[in-house]
Write a protein that holds these residues in place. Structure first.
Motif, PDB file in Angstrom:
ATOM      1  N   GLY A 144     -26.314  -7.306   2.501  1.00  0.00           N
ATOM      2  CA  GLY A 144     -25.783  -6.187   3.270  1.00  0.00           C
ATOM      3  C   GLY A 144     -26.202  -6.118   4.716  1.00  0.00           C
ATOM      4  O   GLY A 144     -25.950  -5.111   5.380  1.00  0.00           O
ATOM      5  N   LEU A 145     -26.820  -7.185   5.252  1.00  0.00           N
ATOM      6  CA  LEU A 145     -27.328  -7.162   6.621  1.00  0.00           C
ATOM      7  C   LEU A 145     -26.719  -8.279   7.461  1.00  0.00           C
ATOM      8  O   LEU A 145     -26.298  -9.324   6.928  1.00  0.00           O
ATOM      9  N   LEU A 146     -26.691  -8.071   8.782  1.00  0.00           N
ATOM     10  CA  LEU A 146     -26.329  -9.137   9.704  1.00  0.00           C
ATOM     11  C   LEU A 146     -27.453 -10.166   9.751  1.00  0.00           C
ATOM     12  O   LEU A 146     -28.630  -9.822   9.581  1.00  0.00           O
ATOM     13  N   PRO A 147     -27.135 -11.435   9.992  1.00  0.00           N
ATOM     14  CA  PRO A 147     -28.206 -12.434  10.068  1.00  0.00           C
ATOM     15  C   PRO A 147     -29.034 -12.273  11.335  1.00  0.00           C
ATOM     16  O   PRO A 147     -28.523 -11.867  12.383  1.00  0.00           O
ATOM     17  N   ASP A 148     -30.314 -12.588  11.249  1.00  0.00           N
ATOM     18  CA  ASP A 148     -31.164 -12.613  12.425  1.00  0.00           C
ATOM     19  C   ASP A 148     -30.719 -13.767  13.323  1.00  0.00           C
ATOM     20  O   ASP A 148     -30.494 -14.889  12.832  1.00  0.00           O
ATOM     21  N   PRO A 149     -30.557 -13.546  14.642  1.00  0.00           N
ATOM     22  CA  PRO A 149     -30.048 -14.607  15.524  1.00  0.00           C
ATOM     23  C   PRO A 149     -30.869 -15.890  15.494  1.00  0.00           C
ATOM     24  O   PRO A 149     -30.307 -16.988  15.535  1.00  0.00           O
ATOM     25  N   GLU A 150     -32.206 -15.778  15.430  1.00  0.00           N
ATOM     26  CA  GLU A 150     -33.037 -16.977  15.397  1.00  0.00           C
ATOM     27  C   GLU A 150     -32.854 -17.743  14.087  1.00  0.00           C
ATOM     28  O   GLU A 150     -32.763 -18.982  14.077  1.00  0.00           O
TER      29      GLU A 150
END
Length: 637
Positions: free
Chosen positions: A183-189
Motif C-alpha cells: 500500500g505504499l509508494l517505493p522509496d526512491p533510493e
C-alpha cells in the motif's frame, strides 16, 4: 494558491462523470427493480424486447434513448408511463398502469442519475457454476512464459486474437507492486537500486521481499478486510453495544498470515469473543425491516463474503436476479438464530418458520436440531471443506480483481456468472487449496506472472457484461482513500498528528514492530478527506470500491479544507528538510517520490514557473497540488 487550486480542481472534475446530488437516493433493488419487474419485464425483459426495447441492462435502456439520466422530464420512459394515448401508453391499455407513487419513484431514480447495481441484469442465465474444485490442464508454455497464469492467459489471448500486451519497465513494476502488496509508494533510493540491479530474477525477489514485510502487509490489507467484513473502529452500534469490533483479531490474523480456511472458520464459528463481531452483525436500534435483523444479516453477509452470492434480494422475496429463493435465504439465517425464525415476504410475516440449512446439500447438511454453537461449527466444516470449490473460487476472484483491476467473474459478488476464463479461475482456486490456503502464495503466483507485469489499460466507465468482455490486460486502478493519504505523507515526509490511534492499540496488542514513520491512514478512524475519497462507513459489506469519483467527492477533494491543510503542512515540512537545495532539487524530489521518475525537461520548466526562483510555502504547495491531482499519481498503472 487559490487560483491554482480552483484550476486544478476544475481540470480534475472535467474528467469525472456527473453524479446525483440527492441525499436520499432511491434504492435500486428494493424500489426500482420491483416496478420494472412487475410492469415492464413481461414484454421487455429476459428474451423479450418488444418494439426493439429491452430493460435487461442499463446500457440497453440508454441505447434505446428511453431515459436521460439526471432529467426525468426529458425521459421517454416517463412520458410513456404517464401517457393517456392508447397508442403510446406503457404498459399498454390491457395491462395495469403504474401508480403515481411508482412513477414518482422512477422519476426520482432517473433524476438521481439512474443508478444501477453493477452487473445487474434482467436477462436469464442458464449458467450454473461448478461446486467442487477442478484442476485444469495447462496449455504449453509460449516463449519461456512458464508461470501457470501466463500459460492460460497466453492461450486465451491467442484464441481471442488479442495481441500480448508489452511488459512494463522496472520502475513501473516496483510502483505497482508496492502499492498492491503493502500500500505504499517505493522509496526512491530503493527504486534506483532495483532498476540498476542486473539480476534476472529481481522481480520475483521483490515480490518475496514485499510479501515478507509482515507489518506493512497487515497494515495495508486491513483496509480490504475491514471493508469486506464491515469492521470499523467506531460508528453505528459501537456506543450502545449493538456492534462489536474484530480489529485485534483481524490485525493479528493478517500479521501471521493465517490460512484462509482457518480464518474463515474463526469468523463462522468463533473460538473466542475476538472474532464474533462479524457473525453478530449490527443490532439496529428501534423497529427495522425484517431483512435487517441479525439473523438475516448473517445470511446476507456470509453468502456475500465467502460465496460471492447476493442474498439481499432473496431476503425479501424469491430473487429476481439469480436462483436463490426466500426460503433458502431464511434457512441460512436460521443457522445463526437462537430462536425460531419466521419467514417474512416483503416485510410481511408468512406464518412459516425457517429450518436451519446449508445452501449446497451436495456437500452435506447441517443438523437443524443441533444447538446454535454446533450448527455454526457444522457450517464452518462445510464452508471450509476441500470439496467446496466455491469458497476458494470466490476468494481468488477477489484477489485477481484487486491486483488486476477486474475479476475473472464480474462483479465479484455474482459468482453465478460465467467467468471469462474458467480455467484461470479454477487454476488459482486449486492453487490456493494446494498451498495450504496461503493467500500470500496465491498473490505471489499472480504478481510474478507476465500477465500482471503487462501494460495496464484504462477501465471503461460502464463495464460490459461478462458475456461481452474479452481480457486484453490488467486495468488501471485508482488509489484507495487510505493509499492516497499515505502517499501524500510519504512524499512530504509528514507524520500523522492524530491521537488515540487504533493502530497503536492494535500493534501493542500483538507486539508488532515497524520501521515506518507514523501510522497508516487505514488504521485511523475515517475522516472527511477519506470519506471524500470513497472510504465507506462499513455498516454493510463492501467488496470493491468505485474506480470513478463522484462529482461531489471530487469537489470535496479539490476544495476541501482537510486536503488543503495536509498539503500546507507537507509543503512546510519539505522546505524545512530540503529547502536549502533549491527549486530544481525540490522538483526532482517530489517527482521521484510521487511518480517514481524524474521530470521531463518540459515538466521541469512548468514546475519552475510554479515554484519560482526561491522556495516559498505557497510555491511548494502549488507544486504539490499540481502533482497530487495528476491521474499518474492517483492511479496504479
Amino acid at each position: 494558491m487559490t487560483r491554482l487550486l480552483v484550476f486544478t480542481g476544475l481540470l480534475f472534475l472535467a474528467a469525472l462523470p456527473v453524479a446525483a446530488q440527492d441525499v436520499a437516493p432511491v434504492d435500486f433493488h428494493t424500489k426500482v427493480v420491483p416496478i420494472l419487474m412487475s410492469r415492464c419485464y413481461e414484454c421487455h425483459g429476459a428474451d423479450q424486447s418488444k418494439g426493439g426495447f429491452s430493460i435487461n441492462t442499463r446500457s440497453l435502456i440508454l441505447d434505446a434513448e428511453a431515459v436521460e439520466p439526471g432529467n426525468s422530464a426529458k425521459s421517454l420512459l416517463i412520458e410513456l408511463v404517464e401517457s393517456a394515448d392508447p397508442q403510446d401508453q406503457m404498459p399498454p391499455k390491457t395491462k395495469a398502469r403504474l401508480s403515481k407513487a411508482e412513477i414518482d419513484t422512477l422519476r426520482q431514480w432517473i433524476d438521481q442519475g439512474m443508478k444501477w447495481e453493477e452487473g445487474f441484469t434482467f436477462a436469464k442465465s442458464t449458467y450454473e457454476p461448478p461446486m467442487k474444485p477442478r484442476r485444469p490442464e495447462l496449455p504449453a508454455a509460449v516463449k519461456g512464459r512458464e508461470n501457470p497464469v501466463d500459460r492460460i492467459i497466453d492461450a486465451y489471448l491467442k484464441e481471442h486474437k488479442v495481441k500480448t500486451p508489452p511488459v512494463i519497465d522496472d520502475a513501473a513494476y516496483y510502483r505497482r507492486l508496492s502499492l498492491d502488496l503493502v500500500g505504499l509508494l517505493p522509496d526512491p533510493e530503493d527504486l534506483e537500486r532495483f532498476v540498476a540491479d542486473k539480476d534476472p530474477d529481481k522481480r520475483s525477489k521483490l515480490a518475496d521481499q514485499l510479501l515478507g514485510d509482515r507489518v506493512g502487509y497487515a497494515r495495508h490489507w486491513l483496509t480490504f478486510w475491514n471493508d469486506l467484513l464491515r469492521n470499523d473502529y467506531k460508528g453505528t452500534g459501537y456506543i450502545d453495544g449493538g456492534r462489536k469490533s474484530i480489529s485485534n483479531w483481524l490485525y493479528q490474523s493478517l500479521l501471521e498470515n493465517k490460512p484462509y480456511n482457518q480464518f474463515t472458520r474463526e469468523l463462522l464459528a468463533p473460538p473466542t469473543g475476538l472474532s464474533e463481531g462479524f457473525i453478530n452483525g449490527i443490532q439496529w436500534r428501534g423497529n427495522v425491516n425484517a431483512s435487517q435483523t441479525r439473523e438475516v444479516q448473517f445470511a446476507q453477509n456470509v453468502g456475500q463474503v465467502f460465496l460471492g452470492m447476493n442474498l439481499k434480494c432473496a431476503s425479501c422475496h424469491d430473487s429476481f436476479i439469480d436462483r436463490w429463493t426466500l426460503d433458502e435465504a431464511y434457512s441460512l439465517a436460521a443457522v445463526y438464530a437462537q430462536e425460531p425464525v419466521e419467514i417474512n415476504r416483503c416485510d410481511k410475516p408468512t406464518g412459516k418458520f425457517a429450518k436451519p440449512a446449508w445452501l449446497f446439500p451436495e456437500l452435506g447438511q447441517i443438523d437443524a436440531e443441533a444447538p446454535q454453537k454446533e450448527r455454526l461449527t457444522q457450517l464452518a466444516d462445510l464452508m471450509t471443506s476441500p470439496e467446496n470449490g466455491r469458497l476458494t473460487r470466490t476468494m481468488v476472484n477477489r484477489l485477481w480483481h484487486l491486483l488486476m483491476g477486474r475479476g475473472i467473474v464480474y462483479p465479484v459478488d455474482a459468482m453465478q456468472t460465467e467467468p471469462w476464463s474458467a480455467d484461470l479461475l479454477d487454476l488459482l482456486a486449486v492453487e490456493l487449496s494446494d498451498n495450504g490456503y496461503d493467500l500470500k502464495s496465491t498473490m505471489r503466483l499472480i504478481v510474478t506472472s507476465q500477465a500482471y507485469q503487462s501494460q495496464a489499460i484504462s477501465a471503461p466507465k460502464e463495464p460490459e457484461p461478462d458475456a461481452k468482455f474479452v481480457y486484453t490486460g490488467p486495468m488501471v486502478k485508482r488509489m484507495t482513500a487510505e493509499q492516497f493519504v499515505d502517499a501524500i505523507r510519504q512524499v512530504t515526509q509528514t507524520p500523522s498528528t492524530k491521537a488515540s490511534l487504533p493502530a497503536s492499540q492494535l500493534e501493542q496488542a500483538v507486539g508488532a514492530v515497524s520501521t515506518e514513520p507514523g501510522s497508516r491512514a487505514g488504521m485511523f478512524t475515517s475522516d472527511l478527506l477519506q470519506r471524500a475519497l470513497g472510504r465507506p462507513n462499513r455498516e454493510q459489506v463492501v467488496t470493491s470500491r468505485p474506480q470513478q469519483l463522484t462529482t461531489l467527492q471530487a469537489l470535496d477533494l479539490a476544495n476541501g479544507q482537510a486536503l488543503n491543510d495536509l498539503i500546507k503542512a507537507g509543503a512546510s515540512q519539505l522546505i524545512e528538510l530540503h529547502g536549502k537545495q533549491g527549486p530544481d532539487a525540490m522538483i526532482d524530489l517530489v517527482y521521484r517520490r510521487a511518480l517514481s521518475r524524474k521530470p521531463s525537461n518540459k515538466e521541469r520548466a512548468v514546475c519552475r514557473a510554479i515554484v519560482g526562483e526561491s522556495l516559498s510555502d505557497e510555491g511548494v504547495q502549488d507544486l504539490l497540488w499540481s502533482i497530487f491531482m495528476l491521474p499518474e499519481f492517483q492511479h496504479a498503472r
